[in-house]
Design an enzyme around this catalytic site. Structure first.
Site, mmCIF file in Angstrom:
data_model
loop_
_atom_site.group_PDB
_atom_site.id
_atom_site.type_symbol
_atom_site.label_atom_id
_atom_site.label_comp_id
_atom_site.label_asym_id
_atom_site.label_seq_id
_atom_site.Cartn_x
_atom_site.Cartn_y
_atom_site.Cartn_z
ATOM 1 N N HIS A 108 -4.631 -7.849 -0.104
ATOM 2 C CA HIS A 108 -3.963 -6.567 0.066
ATOM 3 C C HIS A 108 -3.184 -6.456 1.381
ATOM 4 O O HIS A 108 -2.104 -5.867 1.410
ATOM 5 C CB HIS A 108 -5.013 -5.457 -0.010
ATOM 6 C CG HIS A 108 -4.446 -4.081 -0.014
ATOM 7 N ND1 HIS A 108 -3.736 -3.564 -1.069
ATOM 8 C CD2 HIS A 108 -4.470 -3.103 0.934
ATOM 9 C CE1 HIS A 108 -3.347 -2.335 -0.790
ATOM 10 N NE2 HIS A 108 -3.786 -2.026 0.421
ATOM 11 N N ASP A 161 0.846 -1.189 0.000
ATOM 12 C CA ASP A 161 0.000 0.000 0.000
ATOM 13 C C ASP A 161 0.892 1.254 0.000
ATOM 14 O O ASP A 161 1.859 1.309 -0.752
ATOM 15 C CB ASP A 161 -0.961 -0.041 1.195
ATOM 16 C CG ASP A 161 -2.120 0.934 1.068
ATOM 17 O OD1 ASP A 161 -3.133 0.588 0.441
ATOM 18 O OD2 ASP A 161 -1.997 2.064 1.588
ATOM 19 N N TYR A 165 -3.627 11.133 1.046
ATOM 20 C CA TYR A 165 -4.061 10.993 -0.350
ATOM 21 C C TYR A 165 -4.080 12.356 -1.037
ATOM 22 O O TYR A 165 -3.625 12.507 -2.172
ATOM 23 C CB TYR A 165 -5.450 10.356 -0.416
ATOM 24 C CG TYR A 165 -5.451 8.886 -0.087
ATOM 25 C CD1 TYR A 165 -5.513 7.935 -1.096
ATOM 26 C CD2 TYR A 165 -5.391 8.440 1.229
ATOM 27 C CE1 TYR A 165 -5.513 6.576 -0.809
ATOM 28 C CE2 TYR A 165 -5.384 7.094 1.533
ATOM 29 C CZ TYR A 165 -5.440 6.164 0.516
ATOM 30 O OH TYR A 165 -5.419 4.835 0.809
#
Length: 468
Positions: free
Chosen positions: A444, A238, A387
């Site tokens: 993930h 990630d 982000y």
């Protein structure tokens, strides 16, 4: 007869000139090829840069000491949590919607009931404190990390390794893999450092705009230097994948090896060609049978799936403070927002299940401990801002996107990862791949889901690097 000989001599001379020209062309082409190969292999770096993320003006000096830290809680904290849970207002789910609309509220009530009546935060705080925690101030913010040293054994090689988490995870993701890395008896063992990204968990949130993966990479390089490690290994998934990649680009001389369980390739002609030809003639574009199985014939579907699953991404990359407001105020809202990712990103098929398949790979204690790290630190908004900071401009044009990675690299491709990246695509960026493994299962959250598989792949990669 004499004229014939003259003609032969002329033709021979012409032939000799052509041959010399041909040889010259070949030498020139070979030289050009050698130059291209040399330039491709030449290690390039990206600038370290500098930053100050503390409140107010930067002071003349900064405390660079490392201090012990302990996770703590209080009765007031737990009482406030329970009162907020008790005031939760739920909505009714649509019939047979399972997890296709997000976290199914029928199952959410069951999870919250466990959280309110059975989950023991005091016990989990003791679990968190099983490993030594520390804090140190870097570029104006307190950086939290755990530092786990292996037990002393004779004839054992101890190698420093930093593990970096992503969103919506935390350093706690690595608690199941830590014993597998620090307590090995097969000659290779690790001294592990797990930091919290600034703005996540117990690391202080940046007070100024602009803290992106490049800034995090620089902060973590400073941390490793402060701990006395001139060389070390890195591992990430990630956001941790991008941060550790940036670290390897900034100081390749310090990074002995980079291991990733999530990798992204630059978009370009090679990738486009693979998508066009891959289903029919995969060998022409460097795809294996397993690549084809994971990419086709469902690539179009995969693109659609990514669109379905990336709503959070667009929100957090544009207006994180607005979206995070409710999750920061409501513990149940926070749990729904975070745990839905642990359902879907572990396996997309979990959306077809009434309970989201949450307890197929995780225990509720582990899942809620991760939620509590966000809740008790009030860090959901600052974690979402990461982000926004990384996507303020076109990431494909950023300096790290246009610079190759030259350190030894190991890649673990888990089958349920959000997007499969074939080795031939990874090679566009990662120029020195030592190992590429098709993992048999897992998604993930690799360290959290399949700690044994991930640990074994890290070890086999490191052994290859150490042997070379």
């Amino acid at each position: 007869m004499q004229r014939l000989q003259v003609l032969k001599d002329a033709l021979f001379g012409l032939d000799l000139i052509q041959r010399q020209a041909l040889v010259g062309s070949a030498v020139a082409a070979g030289g050009l090829l050698a130059y291209i190969v040399h330039k491709r292999r030449q290690v390039k770096t990206i600038p370290l840069g500098e930053g100050w993320w503390g409140a107010g003006e930067k002071p003349l000096t900064e405390d660079d000491k490392i201090y012990p830290f302990k996770v703590e809680t209080s009765e007031e904290e737990i009482k406030d949590l329970h009162e907020r849970i008790d005031r939760t207002r739920y909505s009714d789910p649509l019939e047979d919607s399972c997890f296709h609309y997000g976290f199914n509220s029928t199952h959410l009530k069951k999870v919250v009931s466990y959280w309110r009546r059975e989950f023991d935060w005091n016990k989990q705080v003791a679990v968190l404190n099983k490993y030594p925690h520390f804090k140190t101030k870097i570029e104006g913010v307190d950086v939290h990390f755990i530092h786990v040293r292996p037990p002393h054994r004779e004839n054992q090689t101890v190698l420093p390794l930093m593990l970096v988490h992503g969103w919506p995870g935390s350093f706690y993701e690595f608690y199941r893999i830590l014993p597998l890395l620090t307590e090995r008896r097969d000659g290779v063992v690790f001294e592990v450092i797990c930091p919290s990204i600034p703005g996540y968990g117990f690391s202080e949130a940046p007070h100024k705009q602009g803290f992106n993966s490049l800034a995090a990479a620089r902060v973590f390089l400073t941390l490793m230097e402060r701990l006395g490690f001139p060389q070390f290994y890195l591992q990430g998934g990630d956001w941790g994948s991008l941060i550790t990649t940036n670290m390897a680009q900034m100081k390749p001389e310090c990074v002995k090896g980079l291991h990733l369980n999530m990798m992204m390739s630059n978009r370009g002609f090679k990738v486009l060609l693979s998508l066009m030809i891959g289903p029919y003639l995969p060998f022409l574009v460097g795809l294996s049978r397993e690549d084809v199985r994971r990419l086709f014939p469902f690539f179009e579907k995969s693109v659609y799936e990514m669109l379905r699953e990336s709503g959070y991404f667009h929100i957090q990359a544009t207006k994180p403070d607005t979206a995070g407001c409710g999750a920061n105020d409501s513990p149940v809202g926070l749990a729904a927002y975070i745990l839905e990712k642990f359902s879907t990103w572990t396996d997309m098929r979990n959306r077809d299940l009434q309970d989201g398949g949450l307890e197929r790979k995780f225990s509720l204690d582990d899942l809620l401990t991760n939620v509590m790290i966000y809740w008790t630190t009030g860090s959901i908004v600052s974690s979402m801002r990461f982000y926004k900071e990384n996507f303020k401009s076109n990431m494909n044009k950023r300096v790290d996107a246009t610079t190759g990675i030259f350190v030894p690299t190991g890649l673990a491709a888990f089958p349920a990862e959000l997007m499969h990246c074939p080795k031939s695509w990874a090679e566009i960026r990662y120029r020195n791949i030592y190992s590429y493994t098709f993992m048999p299962r897992g998604g993930h959250f690799a360290a959290f889901e399949e700690p044994r598989l991930l640990a074994d792949d890290i070890v086999q990669f490191v052994r290859k690097v150490e042997e070379f």
